[in-house]
Structure formats: structure tokens, C-alpha cells
Enzyme design. Structure first.
Site, PDB file in Angstrom:
ATOM      1  CE  LYS A 279     -31.723  58.513 -26.999  1.00 52.90           C
ATOM      2  NZ  LYS A 279     -32.045  58.844 -25.621  1.00 52.90           N
ATOM      3  CD  GLU A 365     -36.754  57.745 -11.330  1.00 61.00           C
ATOM      4  OE1 GLU A 365     -35.718  57.173 -10.925  1.00 61.00           O
ATOM      5  OE2 GLU A 365     -37.028  57.869 -12.544  1.00 61.00           O
ATOM      6  NE  ARG A 393     -35.116  51.909  -9.801  1.00 58.32           N
ATOM      7  CZ  ARG A 393     -34.371  51.965 -10.902  1.00 58.32           C
ATOM      8  NH1 ARG A 393     -33.776  53.088 -11.227  1.00 58.32           N
ATOM      9  NH2 ARG A 393     -34.205  50.907 -11.635  1.00 58.32           N
TER      10      ARG A 393
HETATM   11  C1  LIG Z   1     -36.152  54.599 -13.314  1.00 59.56           C
HETATM   12  C2  LIG Z   1     -36.454  55.191 -14.656  1.00 59.56           C
HETATM   13  N1  LIG Z   1     -36.725  56.515 -14.755  1.00 59.56           N
HETATM   14  C3  LIG Z   1     -37.006  57.049 -15.951  1.00 59.56           C
HETATM   15  C4  LIG Z   1     -37.021  56.288 -17.074  1.00 59.56           C
HETATM   16  C5  LIG Z   1     -37.430  56.887 -18.405  1.00 59.56           C
HETATM   17  N2  LIG Z   1     -36.341  56.774 -19.388  1.00 59.56           N
HETATM   18  C6  LIG Z   1     -36.352  55.842 -20.347  1.00 59.56           C
HETATM   19  S1  LIG Z   1     -35.005  55.911 -21.319  1.00 59.56           S
HETATM   20  C7  LIG Z   1     -34.396  57.229 -20.470  1.00 59.56           C
HETATM   21  C8  LIG Z   1     -33.093  57.840 -20.879  1.00 59.56           C
HETATM   22  C9  LIG Z   1     -31.988  56.872 -20.784  1.00 59.56           C
HETATM   23  O1  LIG Z   1     -30.807  57.479 -21.180  1.00 59.56           O
HETATM   24  P1  LIG Z   1     -29.541  56.582 -21.479  1.00 59.56           P
HETATM   25  O2  LIG Z   1     -29.360  55.579 -20.401  1.00 59.56           O
HETATM   26  O3  LIG Z   1     -28.403  57.483 -21.758  1.00 59.56           O
HETATM   27  O4  LIG Z   1     -29.946  55.763 -22.780  1.00 59.56           O
HETATM   28  P2  LIG Z   1     -30.192  56.328 -24.251  1.00 59.56           P
HETATM   29  O5  LIG Z   1     -31.686  56.401 -24.426  1.00 59.56           O
HETATM   30  O6  LIG Z   1     -29.547  57.653 -24.385  1.00 59.56           O
HETATM   31  O7  LIG Z   1     -29.576  55.294 -25.114  1.00 59.56           O
HETATM   32  C10 LIG Z   1     -35.255  57.600 -19.437  1.00 59.56           C
HETATM   33  C11 LIG Z   1     -35.040  58.733 -18.534  1.00 59.56           C
HETATM   34  C12 LIG Z   1     -36.754  54.909 -16.920  1.00 59.56           C
HETATM   35  N3  LIG Z   1     -36.788  54.074 -17.949  1.00 59.56           N
HETATM   36  N4  LIG Z   1     -36.473  54.403 -15.710  1.00 59.56           N
END
Ligand SMILES: Cc1ncc(C[n+]2csc(CCOP(=O)(O)OP(=O)(O)O)c2C)c(N)n1
Length: 627
Positions: A279, A365, A393
Site C-alpha cells: 500500500k 458488519e 449491510r
Molecule cells: C462494507 C464496507 N465496510 C467498510 C468499508 C470501508 N473500507 C473501505 S476500504 C476498506 C479496506 C479494504 O481493504 P482491502 O480490501 O484489503 O483493500 P486495500 O484498501 O487494502 O487495497 C474498508 C474497511 C467499506 N468500503 N465497505
């Protein structure tokens, strides 16, 4: 180089060296733009090579690239014809921070919430098969999103159907915060055993090459192959679910990515390609602090300093978290839960104070709500701090697990109302409508951070489930008086009284109502203002008094008008049948795009000035009708 890329097709002719140079230009462009607009810097910097390799190996838009969430797809935007508009990212009328079908034919799926990509991609793959088509479908999902149950529901079906589907696991060991949970640990193990993975692949290839002869010998050979496969190749969860597994591979090595994706492309069945990325790759401040650079506001490129307004009052999230810490000192039964948002909800403050009473469950969630219900059923007081949009969700869990059993779970609903730059998928404008009909659940929202504190203090001793909402952004900067005074339950606050009209606000929009009241008063109208505070229980005493003493009732809320606070007042008024007219001011039934909150409040008639205008028009009409 980037200047010459108008469509993914233009990548096909580039040499490896040219692609590598292009990757650096894309990085520079992402950093330059997000430094001004804010946005998902870290995730998008991490997928630059992956994006180029995918577009090199596959033919978008015939082949479908389904990005999970869509926050990591800035490079995809840049190479799919949106280079010239990239500077408008996340701004009013500009490019969305996520993917949008209306923006480009290369955006085949829209999201914003995590873990929808696998289900969507599987649907597209099955549709392809049923329609006799032959294109490829690729889902790109993060390790964070793989903590969500929905992802596993899709893997379960995909491994069963055996249709051709490529799943790229983009593993950077980060969610927004460091990823959590047993599966995250599992991925770490998988990552740290590349030699083992290579051995497995070699054994697989060897087994494939064993010639098949007829009869009993063939069956024995097959059986032997199975045994060897079981002994050496099994143990990878993706393979056990029916996927071919390639990886782990360096997600910043273009040559490897292109080679492995090309191989995976040829497999006729479900495949996982496990890609390890970093990242924030290529921007040292984001590499050093990947959590802070997940989705920062504007920042200074040179120093990596995120430009926060140091003089700004604490955010509502911070006030809520600090209040919960205070309450938890008095109440050992309070425990706090987040679904992968310890920083966004500021529950990291709670985690620091009470590490054993804090739980980050991952992007889960649904599980969080039912986990809370289980805790509550055993005598604890769980607080689930969750953004309004993500609570969507967990709807069944809220109804069926928490409220049906009348369990004292406190939902601290953050980002309730308009959210600004994240746009349509993230607006917190539906929760009142979906929570209001649920039996047992009580719902409140204060007009400012002091009332948020008072409501949380009162909610924590209620016998059943409670939802306390608060908006995104900073509080009003009111001095905390140090004491934590619970707000009398179910009681609205009369702020001023007036015989022409009473404005009844729910939440911080009360301050817009007060502004409107000032403007109307200056024009000679006598205006009352009520701070409703409670949607459930509704303070019908205050409403009845307003109905008795003024000629018009106007409700104001930053929420869709359909099914919200004003709806509840309308239902109450209709049942009484003796009230003055009730006018409901709220948001339209629309998916509202990204852009400043103030812009949308004015556009939809909810700024102080616009409320005054609309109310004056009503009062004017009523006066002329009476004449
Ligand atoms: C249902 C839901 N809960 C929380 C989020 C907030 N959120 C956005 S990006 C993220 C992290 C995602 O991690 P990953 O899938 O590993 O992607 P990365 O950002 O590391 O590339 C979160 C928790 C979301 N988008 N959707």
C-alpha cells in the site's frame, strides 16, 4: 508516456521498459491529484503495475474487470480515457472517487462497499456461459475485503460451479488499518512460504504430465495422483474450495504479473492469482503510514503532511469515542466493536484505553451486529460504532438478532447524513427509514457534540437497543463542561416559540433551522424552533404543544424525506387529525453524488436561507388562502 494512452489498447504495443516508465508517470499523477483532492492514495498506488498487467493481458471492456470497492482503481481510470479529467477527482461534477458505469465502458461494476466483486463477477461469468459468450471475467479483491462473509459466499458458489473466473487477491496485509483475523494470518503464512507454493506448483505440473493409460492401471495412477496431490498440493484454502491457485507473486513486478496472468487466463475454471502488493508503493510517506494514507484529505507532496485544520474542533467521531471511554470507566460492562474502522470511528481511542474490551471484527458488519447481540445476551453492553452506510449491510442482524430479542446493543451511527467527497455509495441518508419500523429500537440524534455526549450517556442505561446518530466532520467547537449529563429520555428541546410556524429539526440541521428562524423573524414572522432529539420515542407532548400554538409545522432533516423524521411527524399528525399543516423538508429519494455537503444542502432546500425561503412561501400561500 501517459499522454499517449487513450485506451487500454494503447498498452499492448509498449515494451516492458515502457510499461515500467508508464507506471512511474501514473504514480506521479495519482500523488499530484490526490494531494489536492484527497482520496484513496495508498490503495491506488499499490495497484499500478497490477492494473497495467491486467489491461495488457485482458481486453477490457469485452473482458470484464470487476474491482472490489473501486477505491484502488485510479490507475484504471487513468488508462481508460479519463486522464484529462483526473484532476477533477472527487470534486463536484468531476470524476467519482470510485468506479461509475456512466463514466466509462471500462467500469463494468460500481461499488463503494467492500466484498461485492466476487458475487458480481460470478454473476457475469454465469451470464456469459448462458449466453454462449467467451470473454473473461476478472475480480480484483483485497485481503481486507476477504474478511467479509459475502466474499466467502461467492467463493463457495464459484468453487462449486467451476465456471471460468479469475480472482486476483490483492494482498497488502492492510485493510484501512492493519488487517485482522485468522484469515489474514493465513494469508501471511501463504505469503511467507513462496518456496512451498512453488514446490506445489511444480508437483502439480508433474502430475498433469503423467501419461494416462487405460484400464485398472489408469485408475491406480489417478488414485496415486490424488494421494500425492492431497499430500503436497492440498492445504491451500483456495485449492480446497476448487480454485487453481497461482502465487504468491510480487505485485510490483510487471514481467511476473504479465506471465502469471497470461497463464491463469488459459485455465478453464475458477482461478485465484495471489498478488502481494504494498500500500502506498512509491510514495514514502504513504509507505510509512499506510493507514493514514488510506483515504487522507489534501496533503503536502514534499513532506507528506496531511493538511488538517489544527484549530478545528474535534470530530463527532472523536467526541463519541472519548465519551464512550469515559462511560466505560464507570461501566465495566461496556465493550466496543468496529468493523474494520478503528481510525474512522476513533474507537482506536477506546482500544488504547481498554484493549481487552475492544474488538475489530474485520469488514464484517453483519457478524459485528450479531456478535454484539451475543455479548448483550450474556450481560455486557456492546457499542457497535458503524458508519450509517455500512450498517445497511447488517439489516437482518439488527432486526432478527438484536431487536427481536430486545437486546441492549448501542449502535453508534457515525457519518449519518451527507458525507461529501465519497459520494453516492457512502451517503448516510437512509438509516432512519430502515431503522424506524423496527420494534424495540430507540433512535436519537443531538444537535451538537454536547448533546451527542448526553445522548450516549443516557443510551447506555436503556433496557433495549438504541441507535444514536451523528454526522461526519467536526463538531461546533462547544466547550465541554466536563460533566457527562444524560439527556432526559424522549424529551425534545424547545429553543424558541412563535405563533406563525414551528420548525422542528432533527440533528445538527437544527442550526440551519435556527438560521432560517432568524431570517424569517427579520421578515416579521413569529417563528418557533424545536430540537427534536428523539425520533423514537417521538416527543408527542412537544409536538402537540407546537400544533396548539402555531399555524404551521415544518420538519427539517438531513435524510431522505421518505420514511424519515418528518414522516413520523406526518403519521402522528394524520392520526390526530387536528393539527396545522405539516411540511416535511428532507432530501429527495435519490442517490446523491460526491460534492460538498453545503452545496447539496442548498440545492435541496435545506440550508438556512433555503429553509427560510420555502417556509416563507408556505406562510405566504396560507395567508392568501385565508384572505
Ligand atoms: C462494507 C464496507 N465496510 C467498510 C468499508 C470501508 N473500507 C473501505 S476500504 C476498506 C479496506 C479494504 O481493504 P482491502 O480490501 O484489503 O483493500 P486495500 O484498501 O487494502 O487495497 C474498508 C474497511 C467499506 N468500503 N465497505
Amino acid at each position: 508516456m501517459l499522454e499517449r494512452i487513450d485506451a487500454p489498447q494503447d498498452l499492448k504495443a509498449l515494451s516492458l521498459e515502457q510499461l515500467e516508465a508508464l507506471a512511474q508517470e501514473i504514480r506521479a499523477s495519482i500523488i499530484e491529484t490526490t494531494a489536492k483532492s484527497g482520496g484513496h492514495v495508498g490503495a491506488s498506488l499499490g495497484t499500478v503495475e497490477l492494473t497495467l498487467a491486467l489491461h495488457r493481458v485482458f481486453d477490457s471492456p469485452q473482458d470484464k474487470l470487476v474491482w472490489d470497492i473501486g477505491h484502488q482503481a485510479y490507475a484504471h481510470k487513468l488508462v481508460t480515457g479519463r486522464r484529462d479529467r483526473f484532476g477533477t477527482l472527487r470534486q463536484l461534477g468531476g470524476l467519482s472517487g470510485f468506479l461509475k458505469r456512466a463514466e466509462s465502458p471500462h467500469d463494468v461494476w460500481e461499488a463503494g462497499h467492500a466484498a461485492t466483486s466476487l458475487s458480481a463477477a460470478l454473476g457475469m461469468a454465469v451470464a456469459r456461459d448462458l449466453q454462449g459468450q467467451h470473454h473473461h471475467v476478472v475480480a480484483i479483491i483485497g485481503d481486507g475485503a476477504l474478511t467479509a462473509g459475502m466474499a466467502w459466499e461467492a467463493l463457495n458458489q464459484a468453487g462449486h460451479l467451476k465456471t471460468r473466473l479469475l480472482v486476483v487477491v490483492n494482498d497488502n496485509s492492510m485493510s484501512i488499518a492493519p488487517n485482522v483475523g485468522a484469515f489474514s494470518r493465513y494469508l501471511t503464512d501463504l505469503r511467507s512460504a513462496p518456496a512451498y507454493a512453488r514446490l506445489k506448483q511444480e508437483v502439480e505440473q508433474l502430475l498433469e504430465s503423467v501419461p494416462v493409460v487405460g484400464g485398472r492401471l489408469a485408475r491406480t495412477v489417478e488414485r496415486l495422483k490424488d494421494l500425492v496431490r492431497y499430500a503436497l498440493v492440498s492445504g491451500n484454502v483456495f485449492e480446497d474450495l476448487g480454485f487453481r491457485y497461482f502465487g504468491p507473486l510480487d505485485g510490483h513486478n510487471l514481467a511476473d504479473l504479465i506471465a502469471v496472468l497470461s497463464n491463469a487466463r488459459a485455465v478453464d475454471g475458477p482461478v485465484v492469482v495471489h498478488v502481494v502488493t504494498q500500500k502506498g508503493r512509491g510514495y514514502p510517506p504513504a509507505e510509512r503510514q499506510p493507514d493514514r494514507f488510506h483515504g487522507p484529505g489534501p496533503f503536502e507532496v514534499q513532506s507528506g503532511r496531511i493538511l488538517t485544520d489544527a484549530a478545528a474542533p474535534p470530530s463527532y467521531s472523536q467526541v463519541a469515542a472519548e465519551t464512550l471511554v469515559e462511560l466505560a470507566r464507570e461501566h465495566p460492562e461496556i465493550v466496543a466493536i468496529t468493523a474494520a474502522m478503528p481510525d474512522g470511528t476513533k474507537l482506536d481511542l477506546f482500544a488504547k484505553a481498554f484493549p481487552d474490551r475492544f474488538f475489530d471484527v474485520g469488514i464484517a458488519e453483519q457478524h459485528a451486529a450479531t456478535f454484539a447481540a451475543g455479548l448483550a445476551a450474556s450481560g455486557l453492553r456492546p457499542v457497535f460504532a458503524v458508519y450509517s452506510t455500512f450498517l445497511q449491510r447488517a439489516y437482518d442482524q439488527v432486526i432478527h438478532d438484536v431487536c427481536h430479542q430486545n437486546l441492549p446493543v448501542l449502535f453508534a451511527i457515525d457519518r449519518a447524513g451527507l458525507v461529501g467527497a465519497d459520494g453516492a455509495t457512502h451517503q448516510g441518508i437512509f438509516d432512519l427509514a430502515f431503522l424506524r419500523p423496527i420494534p424495540h429500537l430507540e433512535i436519537a440524534m443531538g444537535k451538537d457534540e454536547n448533546e451527542l455526549r448526553g445522548l450516549l450517556a443516557a443510551a447506555i442505561t436503556r433496557p433495549g437497543p438504541v441507535a444514536i446518530r451523528y454526522p461526519r466532520g467536526n463538531g461546533r467547537g462547544l466547550a465541554w463542561d466536563g460533566r457527562l449529563e444524560p439527556i432526559p429520555w424522549g424529551k425534545a428541546e424547545w429553543i424558541r416559540r412563535g405563533e406563525d410556524v414551528t420548525l422542528i429539526g432533527f440533528g445538527p440541521i437544527v442550526y440551519q433551522a435556527l438560521k432560517a428562524a432568524d431570517l424569517l423573524a427579520a421578515a416579521g414572522w413569529r417563528v418557533g424552533v424545536i430540537n427534536a432529539r428523539f425520533l423514537k420515542p417521538l416527543d408527542t407532548e412537544a409536538l402537540a404543544e407546537a400544533a396548539r400554538t402555531s399555524r404551521l409545522l415544518v420538519t427539517v432533516e438531513e435524510h431522505v424525506a421518505a420514511g424519515g423524521f418528518g414522516s413520523a411527524v406526518l403519521e402522528w399528525a394524520a392520526q390526530r387529525g387536528d393539527t396545522p399543516p405539516v411540511v416535511v423538508l428532507g432530501l429527495p429519494e435519490a442517490f446523491i453524488d460526491h460534492g460538498p455537503v453545503d452545496h447539496y444542502l442548498a440545492l435541496y432546500g435545506l440550508s438556512g436561507e433555503r429553509i427560510a425561503e420555502r417556509v416563507e412561501a408556505w406562510l405566504g400561500r396560507m395567508s392568501s388562502a385565508a384572505r
